[in-house]
Design a protein around this motif. Structure first.
Motif: not given
Length: 400
Positions: A31-36, A320-322
């Motif tokens: 969920r890295d992309e969503a957090v960013d 989903g990922r950064t």
């Protein structure tokens, strides 16, 4: 050419905020992309929508992110039967009786919130959505005959899908950033089970929750005054280097029939500036155009936007990922080393080892040529294991 750097106070604030984001990422899988995106929305004072089927952690992710901020928050699940008073406040009966004035009591309700979390945001009635449209667009609330300024920074919305309804188009369009969430890949199921079980343990017995769990890592929220400084710093970021590539991308999008309005194009620039700010740069670079892949209006356009942005040379991560920079990973290692000198409990040491292992996996996956940094992380892991065994000889290293 040297990339311009931020002034020291702003750089420290940006790094502190980035650290809070890292803590949120570690509580979720893929969920890295969503957090960013949530961070960009708050820095830009824009609104973000998480879209995905039930059970993809949309609501829990929004709630966890909200706890990173020291702000007034309003959270609610909308249904077809939700009444406007449940969001905006009940009628002030006293004033109605004594003064004949129709107003609602907004204390503790959405009009007085800094951050709003609305689950199933499109399920509201026309009365609710029309009022929300004014709130999120103009930051005002019509309370009887009075128009009141709202302090709303960001509306964080969640929905199972984006309805294909022209009536909802104006409201939906106010969510500048959108992120699709799916179920995690099969290879990550073990991580989901591990993190999920820790969360369930905290719900069952909060008092016994380990210091390394989400509750144990909770810090004082990032204050609104500091957030305001970062928001103002977004306006000072130099976008000269990316304006030309961005204009070419917009032309390509429109040439392929993607709906990308002038208003959306103008607002997109804030996300580029915010991304550069979080990276500690005073000027945006090509990589900072990556948020464009989340500025789609119709879900049908998402893949086209991703392809055009990638063809323009912008690094586009898989959903989903950064992919984080070397600098961010080096900061993580330095923080691990600093925390190791301060922790005292066995569970805290095990959490440090888990974080170090995730850092090793991230380096091998995203930066296979970073051998020196990988060696430093692995050396830190060996040293941490040695200290752990010296202090806690009777306890096994499990779940690490």
């Amino acid at each position: 050419m040297t990339t311009p750097a931020l002034d020291q106070p702003t750089r420290v604030l940006a790094r502190t905020f980035a650290t809070r984001l890292r803590d949120v990422r570690q509580d979720f899988v893929d969920r890295d992309e969503a957090v960013d995106l949530l961070a960009l929305a708050v820095l830009c004072r824009e609104h973000v929508l998480l879209v995905g089927p039930p059970g993809t952690a949309k609501s829990s992710l929004l709630e966890r992110f909200r706890r990173t901020l020291d702000a007034r928050c309003f959270s609610y699940l909308l249904t077809r039967f939700t009444e406007p008073a449940e969001l905006f406040g009940p009628i002030d009966i006293r004033r109605l009786r004594t003064e004949g004035v129709y107003q609602v009591n907004t204390a503790g309700m959405l009009p007085e919130a800094d951050i709003a979390l609305l689950d199933e945001v499109f399920q509201g009635s026309s009365a609710i959505l029309n009022t929300l449209l004014t709130l999120i667009n103009e930051r005002t609330f019509h309370n009887g005959t009075r128009t009141v300024d709202a302090s709303l920074i960001t509306l964080l919305g969640a929905s199972n899908d984006i309805p294909d309804d022209p009536v909802l188009a104006a409201f939906s369009d106010r969510f500048l950033l959108r992120c699709r969430l799916g179920y995690v890949p099969d290879d990550d199921i073990e991580d989901v089970l591990t993190l999920g079980w820790r969360g369930e343990q905290e719900l069952i017995n909060p008092a016994a929750a380990g210091a390394g769990g989400p509750a144990g890592r909770t810090r004082v929220g990032f204050g609104l005054a500091d957030l305001g400084r970062l928001q103002r710093a977004v306006a000072d970021i130099d976008l000269t280097a990316v304006r030309g590539p961005f204009a070419r991308i917009v032309r390509s999008l429109r040439a392929e029939g993607v709906v990308f309005s002038d208003r959306r194009a103008v607002k997109a620039q804030k996300t580029f500036a915010a991304r550069a700010l979080l990276a500690g740069r005073a000027a945006a670079e090509l990589v900072d155009l990556a948020p464009l892949v989340h500025l789609w209006t119709s879900p049908r356009d998402e893949q086209t936007i991703r392809r055009i942005v990638a063809d323009a040379g912008v690094p586009v991560d898989r959903p989903g990922r950064t992919v984080r920079s070397f600098g961010e990973l080096r900061i993580d290692l330095a923080e691990l080393a600093g925390q190791r000198a301060r922790v005292t409990g066995a569970e805290e040491f095990r959490e440090l080892l888990r974080r170090g292992q995730r850092l090793v996996l991230e380096l091998r996956r995203d930066h296979p040529d970073a051998r020196d940094l990988l060696a430093n992380v692995q050396r830190h892991q060996r040293e941490t294991i040695a200290i752990y065994r010296e202090r806690f000889a009777e306890e096994e290293l499990v779940d690490v």
